[in-house]
Design a protein around this motif. Structure first.
Motif, PDB file in Angstrom:
ATOM      1  N   ASN A 104       0.802  -1.218   0.000  1.00  0.00           N
ATOM      2  CA  ASN A 104       0.000   0.000   0.000  1.00  0.00           C
ATOM      3  C   ASN A 104       0.837   1.272   0.000  1.00  0.00           C
ATOM      4  O   ASN A 104       0.298   2.371  -0.112  1.00  0.00           O
ATOM      5  CB  ASN A 104      -0.898   0.021   1.245  1.00  0.00           C
ATOM      6  CG  ASN A 104      -0.102  -0.237   2.513  1.00  0.00           C
ATOM      7  OD1 ASN A 104       0.618  -1.231   2.602  1.00  0.00           O
ATOM      8  ND2 ASN A 104      -0.229   0.633   3.497  1.00  0.00           N
ATOM      9  N   GLY A 105       2.144   1.161   0.133  1.00  0.00           N
ATOM     10  CA  GLY A 105       3.009   2.330   0.177  1.00  0.00           C
ATOM     11  C   GLY A 105       4.453   1.890   0.085  1.00  0.00           C
ATOM     12  O   GLY A 105       4.758   0.836  -0.474  1.00  0.00           O
ATOM     13  N   VAL A 106       5.353   2.676   0.649  1.00  0.00           N
ATOM     14  CA  VAL A 106       6.768   2.367   0.527  1.00  0.00           C
ATOM     15  C   VAL A 106       7.119   1.018   1.136  1.00  0.00           C
ATOM     16  O   VAL A 106       6.619   0.646   2.204  1.00  0.00           O
ATOM     17  CB  VAL A 106       7.618   3.493   1.172  1.00  0.00           C
ATOM     18  CG1 VAL A 106       7.398   3.535   2.683  1.00  0.00           C
ATOM     19  CG2 VAL A 106       9.092   3.312   0.859  1.00  0.00           C
ATOM     20  N   ALA A 107       7.956   0.277   0.426  1.00  0.00           N
ATOM     21  CA  ALA A 107       8.532  -0.971   0.918  1.00  0.00           C
ATOM     22  C   ALA A 107      10.041  -0.803   0.795  1.00  0.00           C
ATOM     23  O   ALA A 107      10.569  -0.757  -0.325  1.00  0.00           O
ATOM     24  CB  ALA A 107       8.040  -2.163   0.105  1.00  0.00           C
ATOM     25  N   ALA A 108      10.725  -0.661   1.907  1.00  0.00           N
ATOM     26  CA  ALA A 108      12.143  -0.317   1.885  1.00  0.00           C
ATOM     27  C   ALA A 108      12.968  -1.327   2.657  1.00  0.00           C
ATOM     28  O   ALA A 108      12.505  -1.910   3.644  1.00  0.00           O
ATOM     29  CB  ALA A 108      12.359   1.083   2.463  1.00  0.00           C
ATOM     30  N   ALA A 124      -0.065  -0.715  -4.942  1.00  0.00           N
ATOM     31  CA  ALA A 124      -0.695   0.531  -5.359  1.00  0.00           C
ATOM     32  C   ALA A 124       0.281   1.311  -6.234  1.00  0.00           C
ATOM     33  O   ALA A 124       1.504   1.230  -6.060  1.00  0.00           O
ATOM     34  CB  ALA A 124      -1.089   1.357  -4.136  1.00  0.00           C
ATOM     35  N   LYS A 125      -0.269   2.085  -7.166  1.00  0.00           N
ATOM     36  CA  LYS A 125       0.584   2.822  -8.097  1.00  0.00           C
ATOM     37  C   LYS A 125       1.527   3.776  -7.371  1.00  0.00           C
ATOM     38  O   LYS A 125       2.635   4.050  -7.840  1.00  0.00           O
ATOM     39  CB  LYS A 125      -0.286   3.591  -9.092  1.00  0.00           C
ATOM     40  CG  LYS A 125       0.480   4.203 -10.247  1.00  0.00           C
ATOM     41  CD  LYS A 125      -0.458   4.810 -11.294  1.00  0.00           C
ATOM     42  CE  LYS A 125      -1.193   3.712 -12.055  1.00  0.00           C
ATOM     43  NZ  LYS A 125      -1.999   4.275 -13.178  1.00  0.00           N
ATOM     44  N   PRO A 166      14.850   4.447  -5.800  1.00  0.00           N
ATOM     45  CA  PRO A 166      13.483   3.921  -5.644  1.00  0.00           C
ATOM     46  C   PRO A 166      12.960   3.363  -6.964  1.00  0.00           C
ATOM     47  O   PRO A 166      13.191   3.944  -8.030  1.00  0.00           O
ATOM     48  CB  PRO A 166      12.674   5.142  -5.204  1.00  0.00           C
ATOM     49  CG  PRO A 166      13.688   6.093  -4.644  1.00  0.00           C
ATOM     50  CD  PRO A 166      14.932   5.875  -5.450  1.00  0.00           C
ATOM     51  N   LEU A 167      12.284   2.254  -6.882  1.00  0.00           N
ATOM     52  CA  LEU A 167      11.653   1.642  -8.047  1.00  0.00           C
ATOM     53  C   LEU A 167      10.151   1.784  -7.891  1.00  0.00           C
ATOM     54  O   LEU A 167       9.572   1.302  -6.914  1.00  0.00           O
ATOM     55  CB  LEU A 167      12.036   0.155  -8.134  1.00  0.00           C
ATOM     56  CG  LEU A 167      11.504  -0.620  -9.339  1.00  0.00           C
ATOM     57  CD1 LEU A 167      12.157  -0.139 -10.629  1.00  0.00           C
ATOM     58  CD2 LEU A 167      11.747  -2.120  -9.157  1.00  0.00           C
ATOM     59  N   SER A 168       9.508   2.467  -8.824  1.00  0.00           N
ATOM     60  CA  SER A 168       8.066   2.661  -8.732  1.00  0.00           C
ATOM     61  C   SER A 168       7.340   1.343  -8.915  1.00  0.00           C
ATOM     62  O   SER A 168       7.863   0.403  -9.524  1.00  0.00           O
ATOM     63  CB  SER A 168       7.598   3.652  -9.794  1.00  0.00           C
ATOM     64  OG  SER A 168       7.681   3.075 -11.087  1.00  0.00           O
ATOM     65  N   ALA A 169       6.131   1.273  -8.407  1.00  0.00           N
ATOM     66  CA  ALA A 169       5.338   0.054  -8.550  1.00  0.00           C
ATOM     67  C   ALA A 169       5.079  -0.255 -10.020  1.00  0.00           C
ATOM     68  O   ALA A 169       5.089  -1.421 -10.431  1.00  0.00           O
ATOM     69  CB  ALA A 169       4.020   0.197  -7.791  1.00  0.00           C
ATOM     70  N   LYS A 180       1.384  -7.338 -10.002  1.00  0.00           N
ATOM     71  CA  LYS A 180       0.457  -6.364 -10.568  1.00  0.00           C
ATOM     72  C   LYS A 180       0.574  -5.026  -9.849  1.00  0.00           C
ATOM     73  O   LYS A 180       0.793  -4.961  -8.641  1.00  0.00           O
ATOM     74  CB  LYS A 180      -0.980  -6.888 -10.450  1.00  0.00           C
ATOM     75  CG  LYS A 180      -2.024  -6.122 -11.209  1.00  0.00           C
ATOM     76  CD  LYS A 180      -3.358  -6.873 -11.196  1.00  0.00           C
ATOM     77  CE  LYS A 180      -3.319  -8.145 -12.021  1.00  0.00           C
ATOM     78  NZ  LYS A 180      -4.648  -8.768 -12.150  1.00  0.00           N
ATOM     79  N   CYS A 181       0.425  -3.945 -10.620  1.00  0.00           N
ATOM     80  CA  CYS A 181       0.330  -2.587 -10.095  1.00  0.00           C
ATOM     81  C   CYS A 181      -1.036  -2.037 -10.473  1.00  0.00           C
ATOM     82  O   CYS A 181      -1.450  -2.147 -11.639  1.00  0.00           O
ATOM     83  CB  CYS A 181       1.439  -1.713 -10.684  1.00  0.00           C
ATOM     84  SG  CYS A 181       1.245   0.057 -10.372  1.00  0.00           S
TER      85      CYS A 181
END
Length: 259
Positions: A104-108, A124-125, A166-169, A180-181
């Protein structure tokens, strides 16, 4: 059982675990590891597990304020990895249930690795995956280096791990890192539909698919063909296979029992 750092629901065919430290972007402490380990042992009759985070983030990995890994101290990080993160990855891989990461948000850091350790990732996008290890002189743990390389190849895995960009979804989906995004407002509906679909399918077959795909890297083609034969033979004798064929021929909804 009441938990302090996670929320756990397993009252049907879909179990849900929410990492619940939103003020710390759901970063892990030793106590959270203990609670998650306990919850994963209590899935009962659930056929699918959904793992997500509370608030605006999925998981920021290890909480560096935790006394086991506090900066400025001489600590054995290998102990934390061996005692907490490695068992978590191994448990997720060995569960018979498909595990869906709802990002649902950042995964770091280890949070990004945790998402990759799940079987299906729906993000999520607005979500981002960040390899934050190199910036503090560490390596992608929690299976990160293994999953990155196998999903993306050496060039992309190396670039993400070394730079921490950072890699976007959306890019993660395009590159094949995640399943899936979707638009942020479609995340819940998409994950719910996917979880319900998997929960209604033959659990023995899904468990076999998960085992085979996760372990296929270590087999030759001949070994894989032999395993396919053995699994088809085993599953062909199950009640679920007979029910699936009967339902198809009778043009009705199948009811699978896991036998």
């Amino acid at each position: 059982m009441a938990y302090e750092t996670i929320d756990f629901k397993a009252d049907g065919t879909v179990a849900r675990i929410t990492l619940n430290r939103p003020d710390r972007l759901n970063s892990f402490t030793a106590h959270m590891h203990e609670e998650l380990r306990d919850a994963l042992s209590r899935l009962g009759g659930a056929r699918v597990l959904v793992l997500t985070g509370a608030g605006r983030g999925f998981c920021a990995g290890q909480d560096l304020n935790d006394r086991a890994v506090a900066p400025g101290e001489a600590v054995d990080l290998g102990t934390t990895v061996e005692g907490c993160w490695n068992p978590l990855v191994r448990t997720l891989a060995s569960l018979s249930q498909p595990v869906i990461a709802r990002v649902n948000g950042v995964a770091a850091g280890a949070g990004a690795s945790l998402a990759m350790a799940c079987d299906l990732v729906v993000a999520a996008k607005s979500a981002k995956f960040i390899q934050s290890f190199a910036a503090i002189g560490l390596v992608p743990d929690t299976g990160g280096s293994w999953h990155l390389t196998r999903h993306l190849g050496q060039a992309r895995a190396m670039g993400l791990a070394l730079t921490g960009e950072p890699l976007s979804a959306e890019q993660a989906a395009d590159w094949g890192l995640i399943w899936k995004c979707v638009d942020d407002d479609r995340l819940d509906a998409t994950v719910e539909t996917l979880a319900e679909k998997l929960a209604a399918m033959p659990p023995l077959g899904l468990a076999a698919i998960k085992r085979m795909i996760r372990s296929s890297w270590g087999r030759s083609l001949d070994e894989e063909l032999d395993l396919q034969r053995d699994e088809m033979r085993r599953l062909g004798f199950t009640e679920d296979y007979r029910e699936g064929v009967a339902a198809f021929l009778e043009k009705r909804q199948a009811t699978f029992t896991g036998r």
